[in-house]
Structure formats: structure tokens, C-alpha cells
Design a protein around this motif. Structure first.
Motif: not given
Length: 240
Positions: A236-240
Motif C-alpha cells: 500500500v503506497f500513499s498518493l501525493l
């Protein structure tokens, strides 16, 4: 009247202090899963060797096999890449056979050898046959350090997941941030290299169990090859 206004002011101020703070905006994330299969060079090999001899008595057959097998064990133990604990003996058998009016007893015993310099498998086979081995099985190549090989597979799977997540982030008009959570998948697999020709005699053209020292004038060519390693990760990656 003044007291009433002061009371209303105090009540209003107190009410403002207990109001809950506004909830922060939910963080945008992207979740992906990726499976990667890589090739890892084989760093080990296994070879099966045996001695089978016939004599007129059970004891004579067993003694002959034992003496010859000791020579085989000493010979393979001198090959670079064979260490303490890499040679293990197998099942012992004695069979009664009749040839016309003559009764013979055939004794057999085998050894399994693990070789940590797999490119020397041909040298090991030649040395074993010269020392009296009458049967050869293998070599079979594999990855000895499975944890290191699997770690490489996990790293490749993570990089693949990162590429997938970046593509999805771009479609959403965002940039990819750091990984928030990483989970290991359940379909890990290491498949050893398999050479179907290994079932045939390694030296000479005779049947396995009837190889003579002269059947191996030189070491047979051997190539360890590589095994395939499969690993899966969910990220799970964060979105910037």
C-alpha cells in the motif's frame, strides 16, 4: 443585565472549547499486488552413488561392498566442495540369485553426496567410479541458500509492485509516495533445475550398475544452470 450578558459570554466560550476538532482529510492510497519470478544460479548439486557386487556367500558379498564403498567415500570426500556431513550412506540390501546350479548373493549399498561447488560434479563422478562405484544417479542441481534466493525474489516483486502503483498514481493525477504497508504473499516457490538426461548413465554407454573405471577417461561435462524463484508481495503506497 450585565451579569446575564457575562454569563452568556462565558457559556459560549466554554461551548467552543469542547467542540470536536474537524477530522483530517483521509489519506489517499493505492494498493497493489505483484508476483515476480527470477532465475538464481544453482550453488549446490546432489549425486547418488552405489556399489553392487556378487559373491558366493552373504557375508562375502557384504564385506566386498563395504570395502569398495569405503574407497568411494574417501574419493568423493577429497573433492573440493564436499565437506563434513555432505556424504550420507543409504539402504543396504542383499539378494539371493540363482544362475543355473550356482547360487550367488548380490549386496548393494549407496551413498548420497551434496556438492557445494556444482561445476565439479563431473570430477566427483569420475573419482567415484575410479574408486569402485558401480552406479551413478544425478547430478541434480539446486539452490542451497534458499533464504537468500527468496529474498531476491521478494525484492524483485516489490520493484514490480512499485512500477504498477506508479502507473495507477499517474492515471489518478497524483505522484507516488512512500510504502505504508507491505505484506508477503503466499505463493512462494523455488523450482530446482532439472536435467532429464541425468537419469541416464553419466559415464560410458553401459547400464547403471555396470560402470567400470575405464568408462570415464575424463570428467564428463556438467553445467549447474539456474533455478526459478517466485515471490509475491502486496504493498500500500500513499498518493501525493
Amino acid at each position: 443585565m450585565r451579569r446575564r450578558s457575562l454569563a452568556i459570554t462565558l457559556i459560549t466560550a466554554l461551548a467552543l472549547t469542547v467542540l470536536p476538532a474537524a477530522a483530517p482529510a483521509a489519506e489517499r492510497t493505492v494498493s497493489v499486488e505483484a508476483t515476480a519470478t527470477i532465475r538464481v544460479p544453482n550453488d549446490s548439486a546432489s549425486v547418488g552413488l552405489s556399489v553392487s557386487l556378487e559373491r558366493s556367500t552373504r557375508g562375502g558379498a557384504l564385506r566386498a561392498v563395504s570395502a569398495q564403498l569405503r574407497g568411494v567415500i574417501a574419493a568423493v570426500g577429497s573433492i573440493p566442495g564436499v565437506g563434513a556431513g555432505d556424504v550420507r550412506t543409504g539402504r543396504i540390501s542383499i539378494d539371493k540369485r540363482t544362475r543355473g546350479r550356482k547360487t550367488l548373493f548380490r549386496a548393494s549399498e549407496g551413498v548420497g553426496v551434496t556438492l557445494h561447488e556444482p561445476a565439479r560434479a563431473g570430477d566427483l563422478v569420475s573419482a567415484a567410479i575410479a574408486a569402485g562405484a558401480t552406479g551413478v544417479r544425478g547430478p541434480t542441481y539446486f539452490v542451497g541458500d534458499t533464504e537468500a534466493a527468496y529474498a531476491k525474489g521478494l525484492a524483485a516483486a516489490f520493484e514490480k509492485a512499485k512500477v504498477k502503483a506508479a502507473a495507477l498514481a499517474a492515471q489518478a493525477g497524483a505522484a507516488l509516495g512512500p510504502a505504508l504497508t507491505i505484506s508477503e504473499g503466499g505463493n512462494a516457490e523455488i523450482i530446482p533445475f532439472e536435467d532429464k538426461a541425468a537419469a541416464a548413465p553419466v559415464c560410458g554407454t553401459g547400464a547403471v550398475g555396470k560402470l567400470a573405471a575405464g568408462d570415464c577417461a575424463s570428467s564428463p561435462p556438467t553445467k549447474p544452470g539456474a533455478s526459478s524463484v517466485t515471490a509475491t508481495v502486496g504493498v500500500v503506497f500513499s498518493l501525493l
